[in-house]
Design a protein around this motif. Structure first.
Motif, PDB file in Angstrom:
ATOM      1  N   ARG A 176       0.871  -1.180  -0.018  1.00  0.00           N
ATOM      2  CA  ARG A 176       0.157   0.091   0.012  1.00  0.00           C
ATOM      3  C   ARG A 176       0.873   1.313   0.056  1.00  0.00           C
ATOM      4  O   ARG A 176       1.998   1.200   0.403  1.00  0.00           O
ATOM      5  CB  ARG A 176      -0.846   0.165   1.269  1.00  0.00           C
ATOM      6  CG  ARG A 176      -1.799  -1.381   1.065  1.00  0.00           C
ATOM      7  CD  ARG A 176      -2.858  -0.998   2.401  1.00  0.00           C
ATOM      8  NE  ARG A 176      -3.929  -2.082   2.117  1.00  0.00           N
ATOM      9  CZ  ARG A 176      -4.999  -2.290   1.504  1.00  0.00           C
ATOM     10  NH1 ARG A 176      -5.281  -1.069   0.774  1.00  0.00           N
ATOM     11  NH2 ARG A 176      -5.764  -3.180   1.569  1.00  0.00           N
ATOM     12  N   GLN A 177       0.442   2.324  -0.442  1.00  0.00           N
ATOM     13  CA  GLN A 177       1.056   3.354  -0.803  1.00  0.00           C
ATOM     14  C   GLN A 177       1.190   4.224   0.687  1.00  0.00           C
ATOM     15  O   GLN A 177       0.212   4.286   1.365  1.00  0.00           O
ATOM     16  CB  GLN A 177       0.322   4.567  -1.693  1.00  0.00           C
ATOM     17  CG  GLN A 177       1.055   5.680  -2.018  1.00  0.00           C
ATOM     18  CD  GLN A 177       0.390   6.700  -2.962  1.00  0.00           C
ATOM     19  OE1 GLN A 177      -0.613   6.413  -3.369  1.00  0.00           O
ATOM     20  NE2 GLN A 177       1.158   7.657  -3.445  1.00  0.00           N
ATOM     21  N   GLN A 182       7.522   8.048   1.268  1.00  0.00           N
ATOM     22  CA  GLN A 182       7.716   8.264  -0.132  1.00  0.00           C
ATOM     23  C   GLN A 182       8.525   9.697  -0.090  1.00  0.00           C
ATOM     24  O   GLN A 182       9.466   9.751  -0.736  1.00  0.00           O
ATOM     25  CB  GLN A 182       6.344   8.532  -0.921  1.00  0.00           C
ATOM     26  CG  GLN A 182       6.026   7.028  -1.485  1.00  0.00           C
ATOM     27  CD  GLN A 182       4.944   7.044  -2.394  1.00  0.00           C
ATOM     28  OE1 GLN A 182       4.014   7.971  -2.427  1.00  0.00           O
ATOM     29  NE2 GLN A 182       4.915   6.006  -3.186  1.00  0.00           N
ATOM     30  N   VAL A 183       7.608  10.813   0.679  1.00  0.00           N
ATOM     31  CA  VAL A 183       8.264  12.184   1.023  1.00  0.00           C
ATOM     32  C   VAL A 183       9.746  11.972   1.620  1.00  0.00           C
ATOM     33  O   VAL A 183      10.587  12.786   1.306  1.00  0.00           O
ATOM     34  CB  VAL A 183       6.957  13.006   1.462  1.00  0.00           C
ATOM     35  CG1 VAL A 183       7.863  14.260   1.803  1.00  0.00           C
ATOM     36  CG2 VAL A 183       5.984  13.071   0.664  1.00  0.00           C
TER      37      VAL A 183
END
Length: 202
Positions: A176-177, A182-183
């Motif tokens: 899952r994202q 990610q940042v």
């Protein structure tokens, strides 16, 4: 007048019979099909009452969208109803008490229901002169019953959110994202440098 009464009893009988079959059919696909039949007969009753707009909305929205969506969801999920019925007897006392309370409330509501003389006078001509069925319905909904109409919309919104929360299942092993991860990525964590010797693969 005799023909209208005949169609009324025909539509009513089929609607009640199909509604009973919706809750008594063992196959959920058959239940949805009986629900569609009930909607069609209810639309016929609306036509007899002179509410053509409501009949069209019932057929287009409920039969054409909601009931067909129910049918697709039931057929695609392939729910094991035998497993769902296990342990149903444990909840039978609580369900019986709630059903008895609802039955008492319905009896009180029906017992205290009084038909006003004004409604009896308006049944022959439910629409004012020069006003269409759609315009009369809009005036009633957005003037006399605006608060109840908005409250019904909020109840449906809460029910939709509750159904999504109750049926949402997170499967293990599914990626899952994660926005924060990610940042926070840097070139050192995002790039892997692999030294390959000449003549060899990775």
């Amino acid at each position: 007048m005799m023909v209208a009464a005949l169609f009324f009893y025909l539509f009513s009988a089929i609607a009640v019979a199909s509604a009973v079959m919706v809750i008594s059919a063992r196959n959920p696909v058959h239940s949805v099909l009986f629900l569609i039949l009930c909607f069609f007969n209810a639309a016929g009753l609306f036509v007899l009452l002179g509410a053509e707009f409501l009949a069209m909305i019932l057929v287009v929205v409920y039969v054409g969208a909601v009931a067909v969506l129910f049918l697709f969801v039931v057929m695609m999920l392939d729910v094991d109803f035998v497993e769902l019925r296990q342990g149903m007897l444990n909840y039978l006392p609580v369900g019986g008490v709630i059903g008895l309370i609802v039955l008492v409330e319905l009896a009180l509501a029906v017992g205290g229901w009084v038909i006003s003389p004004a409604s009896l006078q308006q049944r022959a001509a439910p629409l004012p002169e020069g006003v269409t069925n759609t315009e009369a319905l809009g005036k009633v909904l957005y003037t006399d019953f605006l608060f109840y109409f908005q409250a019904a919309g909020l109840v449906l919104l809460v029910a939709m959110v509750g159904a999504i929360v109750l049926t949402l299942r997170h499967k293990p092993g599914v990626k899952r994202q994660d926005i924060s991860v990610q940042v926070a990525r840097t070139p050192a964590t995002a790039i892997e440098v692999v030294k390959v010797k000449p003549g060899q693969g990775i």
